[in-house]
Design a protein around this motif. Structure first.
Motif, short mmCIF file in Angstrom:
data_model
loop_
_atom_site.label_atom_id
_atom_site.label_comp_id
_atom_site.label_asym_id
_atom_site.label_seq_id
_atom_site.Cartn_x
_atom_site.Cartn_y
_atom_site.Cartn_z
N ALA A 119 -61.87 7.47 26.60
CA ALA A 119 -61.32 7.83 27.92
C ALA A 119 -60.59 9.15 27.79
O ALA A 119 -60.09 9.50 26.71
N VAL A 120 -60.54 9.86 28.90
CA VAL A 120 -59.80 11.13 28.92
C VAL A 120 -58.47 10.90 29.63
O VAL A 120 -58.43 10.26 30.69
N ILE A 121 -57.40 11.38 29.01
CA ILE A 121 -56.08 11.30 29.64
C ILE A 121 -55.51 12.70 29.79
O ILE A 121 -55.86 13.61 29.04
N SER A 122 -54.65 12.85 30.80
CA SER A 122 -53.95 14.13 30.91
C SER A 122 -52.45 13.86 30.94
O SER A 122 -52.01 12.83 31.45
N LEU A 123 -51.71 14.78 30.35
CA LEU A 123 -50.25 14.68 30.34
C LEU A 123 -49.71 15.94 31.01
O LEU A 123 -50.05 17.06 30.59
N THR A 124 -48.90 15.74 32.03
CA THR A 124 -48.33 16.89 32.75
C THR A 124 -46.83 16.90 32.48
O THR A 124 -46.15 15.89 32.69
N ARG A 125 -46.35 18.01 32.03
CA ARG A 125 -44.97 18.10 31.57
C ARG A 125 -43.94 17.85 32.66
O ARG A 125 -44.06 18.35 33.78
N GLY A 126 -42.91 17.08 32.32
CA GLY A 126 -41.78 16.87 33.22
C GLY A 126 -40.62 17.76 32.82
O GLY A 126 -40.83 18.88 32.31
N ASN A 127 -39.39 17.25 32.96
CA ASN A 127 -38.21 18.11 32.75
C ASN A 127 -37.58 18.00 31.37
O ASN A 127 -36.70 18.79 31.03
N ASN A 128 -37.98 16.98 30.58
CA ASN A 128 -37.32 16.81 29.28
C ASN A 128 -37.72 17.90 28.30
O ASN A 128 -38.87 18.32 28.27
N LYS A 129 -36.75 18.30 27.48
CA LYS A 129 -37.02 19.26 26.40
C LYS A 129 -37.18 18.45 25.13
O LYS A 129 -36.24 17.77 24.70
N LEU A 130 -38.33 18.50 24.52
CA LEU A 130 -38.55 17.73 23.28
C LEU A 130 -38.72 18.70 22.12
O LEU A 130 -38.98 19.88 22.33
N ASP A 131 -38.58 18.20 20.91
CA ASP A 131 -38.88 19.01 19.73
C ASP A 131 -39.20 18.09 18.56
O ASP A 131 -39.14 16.87 18.69
N SER A 132 -39.54 18.70 17.42
CA SER A 132 -40.01 17.88 16.29
C SER A 132 -38.90 17.00 15.72
O SER A 132 -39.17 15.94 15.14
N ASN A 133 -37.63 17.39 15.88
CA ASN A 133 -36.53 16.54 15.37
C ASN A 133 -36.42 15.26 16.20
O ASN A 133 -36.09 14.20 15.66
N ILE A 134 -36.69 15.36 17.49
CA ILE A 134 -36.65 14.15 18.34
C ILE A 134 -37.78 13.21 17.91
O ILE A 134 -37.59 11.99 17.84
N VAL A 135 -38.94 13.79 17.60
CA VAL A 135 -40.07 12.96 17.14
C VAL A 135 -39.66 12.23 15.86
O VAL A 135 -39.86 11.01 15.72
N LYS A 136 -39.03 12.96 14.93
CA LYS A 136 -38.59 12.33 13.66
C LYS A 136 -37.58 11.23 13.93
O LYS A 136 -37.61 10.16 13.31
N PHE A 137 -36.65 11.49 14.85
CA PHE A 137 -35.61 10.50 15.17
C PHE A 137 -36.25 9.21 15.72
O PHE A 137 -35.93 8.10 15.28
N ILE A 138 -37.19 9.36 16.66
CA ILE A 138 -37.81 8.17 17.27
C ILE A 138 -38.62 7.41 16.21
O ILE A 138 -38.56 6.18 16.15
N ASP A 139 -39.32 8.14 15.36
CA ASP A 139 -40.07 7.47 14.27
C ASP A 139 -39.11 6.67 13.39
O ASP A 139 -39.39 5.54 13.01
N LYS A 140 -37.97 7.30 13.09
CA LYS A 140 -36.98 6.64 12.22
C LYS A 140 -36.46 5.35 12.87
O LYS A 140 -36.28 4.33 12.22
#
Ligand code: SAM
Length: 259
Positions: A190-211
């Motif tokens: 299936a094809v999905i699309s993601l359209t950006r909202g207002n949150n500012k994300l970065d790689s440290n947030i990804v690491k935090f959520i993984d942790k």
């Protein structure tokens, strides 16, 4: 690209699709066109494609922008695309998951017919790295969509669903049957699309959520001792588990730790 073209390119170049790289080449021009339309590319946009393969999407993408970069793990394919004069793109021959110090924050649009064996890791890296991207369009296994749109307190809920929700609006666009690929994948896509909202994300947030999800059955503070005290200060139960928190709470707690 039609199935005849894919078969010809494979035969002429002595290529065999590598299952270890998740190579299922798209061979349906209508699906390709629909994916390109969903990307909503302006001519001045910087576009990133992960896993161009034989160039099914790449050829059309390079007609939409002069600023196309593709990252391909298979050296043979990267060389093949680099030599093709019809494709105006900068080809990086690398495992995307190992790519560092690239101009990630400059991309406006990211598109990929994702290799399913590393789908989650690639999506998480794109969301963490491509901090200014306004649109992402992905081909995924249909059965993976449950994990992408999962809600708290469910088995499927985890870092991928949280990051997609924090990134913006996720839309399941259309189904892609197995026979639109060579070779056919195990399941429907299936094809999905993601359209950006207002949150500012970065790689440290990804690491935090993984942790936070290191041990989803245990208390969140066990996986993330930095949250001791902060949870109660922000009105959360100190015994809460990661899977019980709403996506926005991860941002709130991350900001509390770093500030
Ligand atoms: N885009 C092409 C298409 O639509 O026909 C190919 C899609 S195929 C499903 C996935 C592509 O990703 C393959 O070309 C594969 O070699 C490449 N790939 C797999 N793992 C990768 C990684 N870690 N980094 C970059 N490319 C990868």
């Amino acid at each position: 690209m039609t199935s005849e073209t894919i078969h010809r390119l494979l035969a002429d170049n002595d290529f065999l699709p590598e299952s270890k790289f998740g190579q299922n080449f798209l061979c349906d021009d209508q699906i390709i066109e629909s994916i390109i339309d969903l990307c909503e590319i302006n001519p001045e946009d910087k576009v990133l494609e992960i896993g161009p393969g034989l160039g099914s999407l790449t050829r059309s993408l390079s007609c939409k922008t002069n600023n196309l970069t593709c990252v391909e793990i298979d050296k043979r394919l990267a060389e093949f695309l680099d030599k093709d004069d019809e494709i105006k793109a900068s080809i990086i021959s690398s495992d995307y998951l190992k790519l560092k110090d690239y101009d990630a924050s400059e991309y406006d649009v990211v598109v990929s017919n994702l290799p399913y064996y590393v789908m989650t890791d690639i999506m998480k890296k794109i969301i963490g790295d491509c901090t200014n991207c306004r649109k992402m369009v992905f081909m995924v296994e249909d059965e993976a969509i449950a994990r992408i749109i999962a809600k708290p307190n469910t088995k499927q809920y985890g870092p991928l669903s949280i990051l997609c929700e924090l990134y913006g609006e996720v839309t399941r666009e259309f189904t892609v049957p197995r026979n639109c690929f060579i070779p056919s994948p195990r399941t429907t896509s299936a094809v999905i699309s993601l359209t950006r909202g207002n949150n500012k994300l970065d790689s440290n947030i990804v690491k935090f959520i993984d942790k936070c999800f290191t041990n989803r059955r245990k208390k969140l503070v066990n996986s993330c001792p930095e949250l001791k005290g902060i949870l109660e200060e922000h009105g959360y139960d100190s015994n809460i588990r990661a899977e019980q928190l709403m996506p926005g709470s991860f941002l709130e707690l991350y900001n509390a730790i770093i500030n």
